[in-house]
Scaffold this motif. Structure first.
Motif, PDB file in Angstrom:
ATOM      1  N   HIS A 113      37.157  48.168  39.047  1.00  0.00           N
ATOM      2  CA  HIS A 113      37.873  47.949  40.156  1.00  0.00           C
ATOM      3  C   HIS A 113      38.448  47.396  40.845  1.00  0.00           C
ATOM      4  O   HIS A 113      40.166  47.101  39.986  1.00  0.00           O
ATOM      5  CB  HIS A 113      36.688  46.592  41.332  1.00  0.00           C
ATOM      6  CG  HIS A 113      36.648  45.731  40.420  1.00  0.00           C
ATOM      7  ND1 HIS A 113      36.094  45.624  39.790  1.00  0.00           N
ATOM      8  CD2 HIS A 113      37.484  44.253  41.073  1.00  0.00           C
ATOM      9  CE1 HIS A 113      36.679  43.752  38.573  1.00  0.00           C
ATOM     10  NE2 HIS A 113      36.861  43.649  39.755  1.00  0.00           N
TER      11      HIS A 113
ATOM     12  N   HIS B 265      40.473  45.019  41.977  1.00  0.00           N
ATOM     13  CA  HIS B 265      41.469  43.810  41.586  1.00  0.00           C
ATOM     14  C   HIS B 265      42.570  43.910  40.385  1.00  0.00           C
ATOM     15  O   HIS B 265      42.310  44.601  39.388  1.00  0.00           O
ATOM     16  CB  HIS B 265      40.393  42.174  40.912  1.00  0.00           C
ATOM     17  CG  HIS B 265      39.806  41.896  42.177  1.00  0.00           C
ATOM     18  ND1 HIS B 265      38.572  41.184  42.167  1.00  0.00           N
ATOM     19  CD2 HIS B 265      40.055  41.824  43.649  1.00  0.00           C
ATOM     20  CE1 HIS B 265      38.284  40.989  43.654  1.00  0.00           C
ATOM     21  NE2 HIS B 265      39.368  41.443  44.366  1.00  0.00           N
TER      22      HIS B 265
ATOM     23  N   HIS C 187      42.453  43.709  36.382  1.00  0.00           N
ATOM     24  CA  HIS C 187      41.058  44.790  36.239  1.00  0.00           C
ATOM     25  C   HIS C 187      42.011  46.359  35.945  1.00  0.00           C
ATOM     26  O   HIS C 187      41.534  47.064  35.478  1.00  0.00           O
ATOM     27  CB  HIS C 187      39.947  45.163  37.262  1.00  0.00           C
ATOM     28  CG  HIS C 187      38.476  43.648  36.452  1.00  0.00           C
ATOM     29  ND1 HIS C 187      37.664  43.787  35.605  1.00  0.00           N
ATOM     30  CD2 HIS C 187      39.137  42.311  37.129  1.00  0.00           C
ATOM     31  CE1 HIS C 187      37.394  42.571  35.269  1.00  0.00           C
ATOM     32  NE2 HIS C 187      38.268  41.453  36.013  1.00  0.00           N
TER      33      HIS C 187
ATOM     34  N   HIS D 285      30.400  43.646  44.374  1.00  0.00           N
ATOM     35  CA  HIS D 285      31.934  43.089  44.217  1.00  0.00           C
ATOM     36  C   HIS D 285      32.771  43.432  45.532  1.00  0.00           C
ATOM     37  O   HIS D 285      32.977  41.787  46.246  1.00  0.00           O
ATOM     38  CB  HIS D 285      32.416  43.049  42.986  1.00  0.00           C
ATOM     39  CG  HIS D 285      33.460  42.302  42.553  1.00  0.00           C
ATOM     40  ND1 HIS D 285      33.363  41.186  42.601  1.00  0.00           N
ATOM     41  CD2 HIS D 285      34.467  42.759  42.111  1.00  0.00           C
ATOM     42  CE1 HIS D 285      34.700  40.441  42.399  1.00  0.00           C
ATOM     43  NE2 HIS D 285      34.739  41.599  41.687  1.00  0.00           N
TER      44      HIS D 285
ATOM     45  N   ASP E 209      33.007  43.326  37.723  1.00  0.00           N
ATOM     46  CA  ASP E 209      32.658  41.917  38.082  1.00  0.00           C
ATOM     47  C   ASP E 209      31.702  41.910  39.069  1.00  0.00           C
ATOM     48  O   ASP E 209      31.750  43.052  39.010  1.00  0.00           O
ATOM     49  CB  ASP E 209      33.132  40.744  39.157  1.00  0.00           C
ATOM     50  CG  ASP E 209      34.297  41.081  37.691  1.00  0.00           C
ATOM     51  OD1 ASP E 209      34.668  39.929  36.937  1.00  0.00           O
ATOM     52  OD2 ASP E 209      35.937  40.849  38.243  1.00  0.00           O
TER      53      ASP E 209
ATOM     54  N   ASP F 175      40.673  36.303  37.396  1.00  0.00           N
ATOM     55  CA  ASP F 175      40.065  37.180  37.995  1.00  0.00           C
ATOM     56  C   ASP F 175      40.317  36.924  39.383  1.00  0.00           C
ATOM     57  O   ASP F 175      40.268  35.949  39.471  1.00  0.00           O
ATOM     58  CB  ASP F 175      38.206  37.668  38.248  1.00  0.00           C
ATOM     59  CG  ASP F 175      38.533  38.869  39.319  1.00  0.00           C
ATOM     60  OD1 ASP F 175      39.155  39.508  38.820  1.00  0.00           O
ATOM     61  OD2 ASP F 175      37.688  38.554  40.450  1.00  0.00           O
TER      62      ASP F 175
HETATM   63 ZN   LIG Z   1      36.898  41.235  40.342  1.00  0.00          ZN
END
Ligand SMILES: [Zn+2]
Length: 336
Positions: A36, A38, A41, A94, A115, A333
């Motif tokens: 994803h 973020h 990541h 998420h 996540d 995160d």
């Molecule tokens: Zn995340």
């Protein structure tokens, strides 16, 4: 074939030797699979990136189109062969585009869930439990004390405060990818139809969510220069939490400081941040969701990462599921 031969921890991130790829690597690598958008990541500078179409778009918006040498869109549920391994992306619930990645070789399946959460979210596809032998789970809120309330009730508390204090601006802190759009979409679900003001840092991602069919209703920039402070009386202003300390935030009339985060469960955190109305709204699974999800996958072995590993490892052991912490470095995160 042992599970460690399919996925193992390396300084760059989680590595799959038979497929020669990394999942969410924290350093530039030749081939990255990304769960994803973020920032911890999804990083720029990989040779190639395989991710959902939405995650690729989000990375493009955040890093510019040249964020990787090559990109390939993964379609949920479609299995791809990468050298000696097969991979399949499945929704993680998420943020928009978020995915779990199932890696399979010789009949052994490991799911790296990235996540995830199980609570309702109108802005992204719901988490799908995937049967597997080994489940890799996050552990951001992995203590029994963390039980997130019903998200709709938290939004109802915000709506009630708006009715109680019609002369005060409500300044809602929410991370720019995922949480901000979720707060806005949930306010719309609750029947709030007035213009919602957004900090400039949210504009691009809000536009993108809308282009993907997530209805956010009327939005306007929260710029005090072009409006008088009185225009914001009784208004909702959504902004990244980091902006609360800026001069920008102090210009609104007697603002009610709100913060939408799973960490708002801890009163001390809300107090430290000067949050008057803490909204316990998380994009991560709480304790009950974590253990329910482990059971749903039917995994005989669990690897725990990203947070408070010990309690969840212990819970697995008590419940006759093999478990160990998976030490991956470099994750903090940005969306909680
Ligand atoms: Zn995340």
């Amino acid at each position: 074939m042992r599970a460690q031969d399919i996925l193992r921890s390396r300084p760059e991130g989680l590595y799959c030797p038979p497929g020669d790829f990394f999942i969410d690597p924290v350093r530039p690598v030749k081939r990255a699979l990304i769960t994803h958008g973020h920032a911890d990541h999804a990083r720029a500078g990989h040779g190639s990136v395989l991710a959902t179409r939405e995650t690729l778009a989000i990375m493009g918006l955040r890093y510019g189109e040249g964020f990787a040498g090559a990109t390939q869109a993964a379609v949920a549920g479609q299995t791809l062969r990468l050298d000696g391994a097969s991979v399949t992306f499945h929704p993680a619930g998420h943020v928009l585009g978020s995915a779990q990645i199932a890696v399979e070789k010789d009949g052994l399946r490991i799911v790296a869930s990235g996540d995830y959460k199980r609570a309702s979210d109108p802005t992204c596809a719901a988490f799908e439990p995937v049967a597997c032998d080994v489940f890799i789970t996050e552990a951001t809120f992995a203590l029994p004390v963390f039980r997130h309330p019903d998200p709709a009730d938290e939004i109802a508390r915000l709506v009630k405060s708006l009715q109680q204090f019609p002369e005060r601006a409500h300044l809602v802190g929410a991370y720019s990818l995922g949480k901000a759009q979720r707060v806005i979409a949930m306010l719309r679900q609750a029947g709030y139809d007035k213009t919602i003001f957004i900090h400039g840092a949210l504009a691009t991602l809000c536009d993108y969510y809308e282009s993907e069919g997530v209805e956010l209703g009327p939005l306007a920039p929260a710029t005090v220069e072009t409006a008088s402070a009185a225009d914001f009386a009784g208004a909702v202003i959504v902004a990244p939490p980091s902006t609360f300390a800026d001069r920008w935030a102090r210009r609104f009339p007697d603002p009610v400081a709100c913060f939408a985060s799973g960490w708002m469960r801890i009163r001390q955190r809300a107090k430290q941040r000067g949050v008057e109305l803490p909204l316990i709204l998380s994009d991560h699974a709480d304790w009950d969701e974590l253990v329910a999800t482990i059971r749903d996958t039917g995994a005989g072995e669990v690897w725990v990462t990203h947070g408070r590993e010990e309690a969840l490892v212990r819970w697995c052991e008590i419940n006759a599921i093999a478990a160990r912490p998976l030490h991956l470095v470099g994750y903090e995160d940005e969306g909680d």
